[in-house]
Design an enzyme around this catalytic site. Structure first.
Site, PDB file in Angstrom:
ATOM      1  N   ASP A 132       1.647 -13.561  -3.652  1.00 33.94           N
ATOM      2  CA  ASP A 132       3.068 -13.106  -3.700  1.00 33.94           C
ATOM      3  C   ASP A 132       4.029 -14.012  -4.244  1.00 33.94           C
ATOM      4  OD1 ASP A 132       2.195 -10.544  -3.405  1.00 33.94           O
ATOM      5  OD2 ASP A 132       3.386 -10.323  -1.201  1.00 33.94           O
ATOM      6  N   CYS A 186      -9.529   8.474  -7.224  1.00 32.25           N
ATOM      7  CA  CYS A 186      -8.506   9.394  -6.538  1.00 32.25           C
ATOM      8  C   CYS A 186      -8.918  10.910  -6.927  1.00 32.25           C
ATOM      9  CB  CYS A 186      -7.292   8.918  -7.478  1.00 32.25           C
ATOM     10  SG  CYS A 186      -6.477   7.327  -6.780  1.00 32.25           S
ATOM     11  N   CYS A 189      -6.723  14.398  -6.377  1.00 31.98           N
ATOM     12  CA  CYS A 189      -5.920  14.221  -5.323  1.00 31.98           C
ATOM     13  C   CYS A 189      -4.457  13.869  -5.418  1.00 31.98           C
ATOM     14  CB  CYS A 189      -6.425  13.134  -4.268  1.00 31.98           C
ATOM     15  SG  CYS A 189      -5.382  12.925  -2.697  1.00 31.98           S
ATOM     16  N   CYS A 192      -0.470  11.196  -2.235  1.00 38.53           N
ATOM     17  CA  CYS A 192       0.519  10.464  -2.050  1.00 38.53           C
ATOM     18  C   CYS A 192       1.677  10.784  -2.724  1.00 38.53           C
ATOM     19  CB  CYS A 192       0.091   8.868  -2.496  1.00 38.53           C
ATOM     20  SG  CYS A 192      -0.585   9.225  -4.356  1.00 38.53           S
ATOM     21  N   SER A 214      10.669   0.912   0.433  1.00 42.54           N
ATOM     22  CA  SER A 214      10.416  -0.764   0.777  1.00 42.54           C
ATOM     23  C   SER A 214      11.527  -1.293  -0.175  1.00 42.54           C
ATOM     24  CB  SER A 214       9.070  -0.893  -0.002  1.00 42.54           C
ATOM     25  OG  SER A 214       8.055  -0.466   0.919  1.00 42.54           O
ATOM     26  N   CYS A 239       7.615   0.795   3.949  1.00 42.58           N
ATOM     27  CA  CYS A 239       7.097   2.290   3.939  1.00 42.58           C
ATOM     28  C   CYS A 239       5.789   2.234   3.749  1.00 42.58           C
ATOM     29  CB  CYS A 239       7.924   3.193   2.897  1.00 42.58           C
ATOM     30  SG  CYS A 239       7.486   4.722   3.281  1.00 42.58           S
ATOM     31  N   ASP A 240       4.955   3.173   4.740  1.00 36.06           N
ATOM     32  CA  ASP A 240       3.466   3.374   4.539  1.00 36.06           C
ATOM     33  C   ASP A 240       3.140   4.545   4.217  1.00 36.06           C
ATOM     34  OD1 ASP A 240       3.013   0.711   5.142  1.00 36.06           O
ATOM     35  OD2 ASP A 240       2.758   0.974   7.081  1.00 36.06           O
ATOM     36  N   CYS A 242       2.776   6.609   1.566  1.00 29.64           N
ATOM     37  CA  CYS A 242       1.690   6.871   0.617  1.00 29.64           C
ATOM     38  C   CYS A 242       0.186   6.432   0.943  1.00 29.64           C
ATOM     39  CB  CYS A 242       1.912   6.257  -0.868  1.00 29.64           C
ATOM     40  SG  CYS A 242       2.187   4.538  -0.775  1.00 29.64           S
TER      41      CYS A 242
END
Length: 308
Positions: A132, A186, A189, A192, A214, A239-240, A242
């Site tokens: 990052d 995915c 679905c 999320c 976030s 935030c978690d 998803c």
């Protein structure tokens, strides 16, 4: 007979495992053709909000050869951070990646050791490592190297593992054996998309960064907008959601990285404890944590916003 490319690739992957990385994949250092128009469109639509730095170094984000002269390989690595214990249910919430020590320091140390290893095994190798810390599209490179696919929530997801891991890169001027991308799993679905508290996933595979919790709790400086009040689902740092609802994360296993072990208070505090936290206690609990990014003032702003 094993050629040098294959030999060095195997050695690098074995050493990455020894250093504690979950997995390692290698891609050819080249221009990211598919990502270029997507990134351009995302920025044009101002999905980055006040994250102005996302607009800088556009070309470097798409071409690692502009970051490391003569680079031939992008080595992508993932490090598990899924915790064994979670916060209490009656607590304000912090993203699981920030439970322990700031990942930048932990991973940079491992990457430095990996680069040292490559140089000791091969000789003169020029390279840089990234966590990052520079304009690198880490998830795109990890997907290119076969470590997973980029899901509808824009996170890298790995079959049988999930997505609770950090992604980092080592870019070097050594030609290696390259891995192939995996397929998308995915399917139909939409968990999320349906669960996102602020509806930040505006379309499958497209996240509006300026709507993400976030972004609000970490990146945004100044006052939080009143029109999002009551939508944060008790998240005060990151935030978690998803990831928590993603079916693939039922395979997540606890990490074994001691640096990521959480402070006792973090796991046992109630909302009341967070609301009454002093600056001294904040500094002690988050001494070497990524949460320090918000500073105590940012933390207070977020908690006050949640409690109304």
């Amino acid at each position: 007979m094993i050629n040098n490319k294959e030999k060095y690739s195997q050695l690098i992957k074995a050493e990455s495992k020894r250093l504690g990385f979950l997995s390692c994949g290698i891609a050819k250092a080249d221009f990211l053709e598919e990502e270029a128009p997507r990134l351009e469109k995302w920025l044009k639509e101002q999905r980055n909000g006040e994250m102005g730095y996302m607009e800088n170094h556009f070309d470097k984000r798409l071409d690692p050869r502009l970051l490391v002269e003569g680079s031939k390989s992008v080595i992508s690595l993932v490090l598990n951070y899924y915790p064994e214990e979670k916060q209490r249910n009656d607590s304000y919430k912090i993203s699981k990646y920030a439970y322990g020590e700031d990942y930048h320091f932990v991973i940079k140390d491992k990457l430095r050791q990996l680069l040292d290893f490559v140089q000791s095994e091969v000789g003169e190798v020029n390279g840089r490592y990234f966590v990052d810390s520079a304009p690198v599209l880490d998830k795109a490179w990890a997907a290119k190297a076969g470590l997973g696919w980029i899901g509808k929530n824009a996170n890298l997801i790995t079959k049988g593992i999930g997505s609770f891991y950090f992604v980092a890169e080592l870019i070097i001027d050594l030609e290696l054996d390259y891995d192939s991308p995996t397929t998308d799993h995915c399917g139909t679905c939409t968990a999320c998309i349906d669960a996102c508290p602020t509806e930040a996933i505006i379309a499958p595979y497209v996240v509006d960064g300026s709507k993400c919790i976030s972004y609000f709790t970490i990146e945004l400086k100044g006052a939080l907008p009143e029109d999002v009040k009551g939508t944060f689902d008790d998240w005060f740092f990151g935030c978690d959601t998803c990831q928590d609802v993603c079916p693939w994360n039922r395979f997540a296993k606890p990490h074994n990285e001691t640096a990521f072990e959480p402070n006792f208070n973090l796991l046992h505090f109630t909302k009341n404890d967070w609301e009454n936290l002093s600056k001294e206690a904040f500094n002690q609990i988050f001494k070497n944590s990524a949460v320090k990014r918000t500073k105590f003032e940012g933390f207070k702003r977020n908690v006050d916003f949640l409690k109304g």
